[in-house]
Scaffold this motif. Structure first.
Motif, PDB file in Angstrom:
ATOM      1  N   VAL A  33      16.253  15.244  -5.464  1.00  0.00           N
ATOM      2  CA  VAL A  33      15.612  15.585  -4.194  1.00  0.00           C
ATOM      3  C   VAL A  33      14.461  14.620  -3.911  1.00  0.00           C
ATOM      4  O   VAL A  33      14.321  14.110  -2.792  1.00  0.00           O
ATOM      5  CB  VAL A  33      15.120  17.047  -4.204  1.00  0.00           C
ATOM      6  N   SER A  34      13.643  14.354  -4.925  1.00  0.00           N
ATOM      7  CA  SER A  34      12.498  13.464  -4.711  1.00  0.00           C
ATOM      8  C   SER A  34      12.951  12.036  -4.415  1.00  0.00           C
ATOM      9  O   SER A  34      12.326  11.343  -3.606  1.00  0.00           O
ATOM     10  CB  SER A  34      11.546  13.496  -5.910  1.00  0.00           C
ATOM     11  N   THR A  35      14.041  11.600  -5.017  1.00  0.00           N
ATOM     12  CA  THR A  35      14.565  10.261  -4.735  1.00  0.00           C
ATOM     13  C   THR A  35      14.989  10.146  -3.275  1.00  0.00           C
ATOM     14  O   THR A  35      14.646   9.176  -2.591  1.00  0.00           O
ATOM     15  CB  THR A  35      15.757   9.945  -5.651  1.00  0.00           C
ATOM     16  N   PHE A  36      15.720  11.141  -2.791  1.00  0.00           N
ATOM     17  CA  PHE A  36      16.142  11.113  -1.390  1.00  0.00           C
ATOM     18  C   PHE A  36      14.952  11.261  -0.449  1.00  0.00           C
ATOM     19  O   PHE A  36      14.907  10.628   0.605  1.00  0.00           O
ATOM     20  CB  PHE A  36      17.201  12.181  -1.118  1.00  0.00           C
ATOM     21  N   SER A  80       0.825  -1.209   0.000  1.00  0.00           N
ATOM     22  CA  SER A  80       0.000   0.000   0.000  1.00  0.00           C
ATOM     23  C   SER A  80       0.860   1.260   0.000  1.00  0.00           C
ATOM     24  O   SER A  80       0.391   2.325  -0.373  1.00  0.00           O
ATOM     25  CB  SER A  80      -0.956   0.010   1.192  1.00  0.00           C
ATOM     26  N   TRP A  81       2.106   1.150   0.384  1.00  0.00           N
ATOM     27  CA  TRP A  81       3.008   2.296   0.329  1.00  0.00           C
ATOM     28  C   TRP A  81       3.887   2.242  -0.912  1.00  0.00           C
ATOM     29  O   TRP A  81       4.031   3.239  -1.615  1.00  0.00           O
ATOM     30  CB  TRP A  81       3.902   2.341   1.573  1.00  0.00           C
ATOM     31  N   ALA A  82       4.464   1.092  -1.180  1.00  0.00           N
ATOM     32  CA  ALA A  82       5.459   0.977  -2.248  1.00  0.00           C
ATOM     33  C   ALA A  82       4.859   1.146  -3.644  1.00  0.00           C
ATOM     34  O   ALA A  82       5.446   1.838  -4.482  1.00  0.00           O
ATOM     35  CB  ALA A  82       6.182  -0.361  -2.157  1.00  0.00           C
ATOM     36  N   PHE A  83       3.725   0.532  -3.907  1.00  0.00           N
ATOM     37  CA  PHE A  83       3.173   0.614  -5.259  1.00  0.00           C
ATOM     38  C   PHE A  83       2.731   2.026  -5.638  1.00  0.00           C
ATOM     39  O   PHE A  83       3.110   2.523  -6.702  1.00  0.00           O
ATOM     40  CB  PHE A  83       2.036  -0.385  -5.447  1.00  0.00           C
ATOM     41  N   ARG A 126       5.422   1.333  10.668  1.00  0.00           N
ATOM     42  CA  ARG A 126       4.341   0.440  10.264  1.00  0.00           C
ATOM     43  C   ARG A 126       4.778  -0.965   9.867  1.00  0.00           C
ATOM     44  O   ARG A 126       3.976  -1.889   9.938  1.00  0.00           O
ATOM     45  CB  ARG A 126       3.577   1.058   9.087  1.00  0.00           C
ATOM     46  N   LEU A 127       6.023  -1.134   9.424  1.00  0.00           N
ATOM     47  CA  LEU A 127       6.460  -2.450   8.945  1.00  0.00           C
ATOM     48  C   LEU A 127       7.360  -3.176   9.937  1.00  0.00           C
ATOM     49  O   LEU A 127       7.169  -4.365  10.204  1.00  0.00           O
ATOM     50  CB  LEU A 127       7.196  -2.308   7.610  1.00  0.00           C
ATOM     51  N   SER A 161      11.817   4.991   4.937  1.00  0.00           N
ATOM     52  CA  SER A 161      12.452   4.525   6.167  1.00  0.00           C
ATOM     53  C   SER A 161      11.595   4.893   7.376  1.00  0.00           C
ATOM     54  O   SER A 161      11.475   4.102   8.314  1.00  0.00           O
ATOM     55  CB  SER A 161      13.869   5.074   6.303  1.00  0.00           C
ATOM     56  N   ARG A 162      10.984   6.063   7.366  1.00  0.00           N
ATOM     57  CA  ARG A 162      10.087   6.457   8.462  1.00  0.00           C
ATOM     58  C   ARG A 162       8.840   5.570   8.483  1.00  0.00           C
ATOM     59  O   ARG A 162       8.399   5.137   9.535  1.00  0.00           O
ATOM     60  CB  ARG A 162       9.684   7.920   8.325  1.00  0.00           C
TER      61      ARG A 162
END
Length: 109
Positions: A76-79, A29-32, A92-93, A86-87
């Motif tokens: 910037v968006s990649t970082f 739900s986060w990665a996709f 949550r994981l 990571s947060r």
């Protein structure tokens, strides 16, 4: 039953449990959506670079144009995505993954 067969049956059972399925659901739900958003953002940059050259060559400050700014924002968006993931994973994981791992370790010990 050998230890290797016992270990694999434990892992197969854990894979079918609700906790593991919840972990997968949370990850997906986060990665996709984030992957789709990043790819759309990257493809927008590529499309603008190829077909909106006048727009991309607009000077903003000195020799800095829109293309350079958008290119730097890709980094910037990649970082930012790495930091945000990571947060998210920490909150949550990781707790759920730790719980599942401890359960598996108890059963295989």
């Amino acid at each position: 039953m050998t230890t290797r067969q016992h270990d694999s049956s434990v892992y197969e059972r854990i894979e079918g449990e609700e906790g593991f399925q919840e972990l997968r659901r949370r990850f997906r739900s986060w990665a996709f959506p984030m992957t789709a958003a990043f790819l759309a953002w990257y493809l927008l940059y590529v499309v603008l670079s190829g077909w909106a050259r006048d727009f991309m060559s607009v000077k903003l400050v000195g020799h800095v144009n829109v293309a350079l700014l958008l290119g730097l924002l890709q980094f910037v968006s990649t970082f930012w995505i790495a930091w945000a993931y990571s947060r998210y994973a920490e909150r949550r994981l990781d707790p759920l993954a730790d719980e599942i791992r401890h359960e598996a370790e108890k059963e295989t010990a």
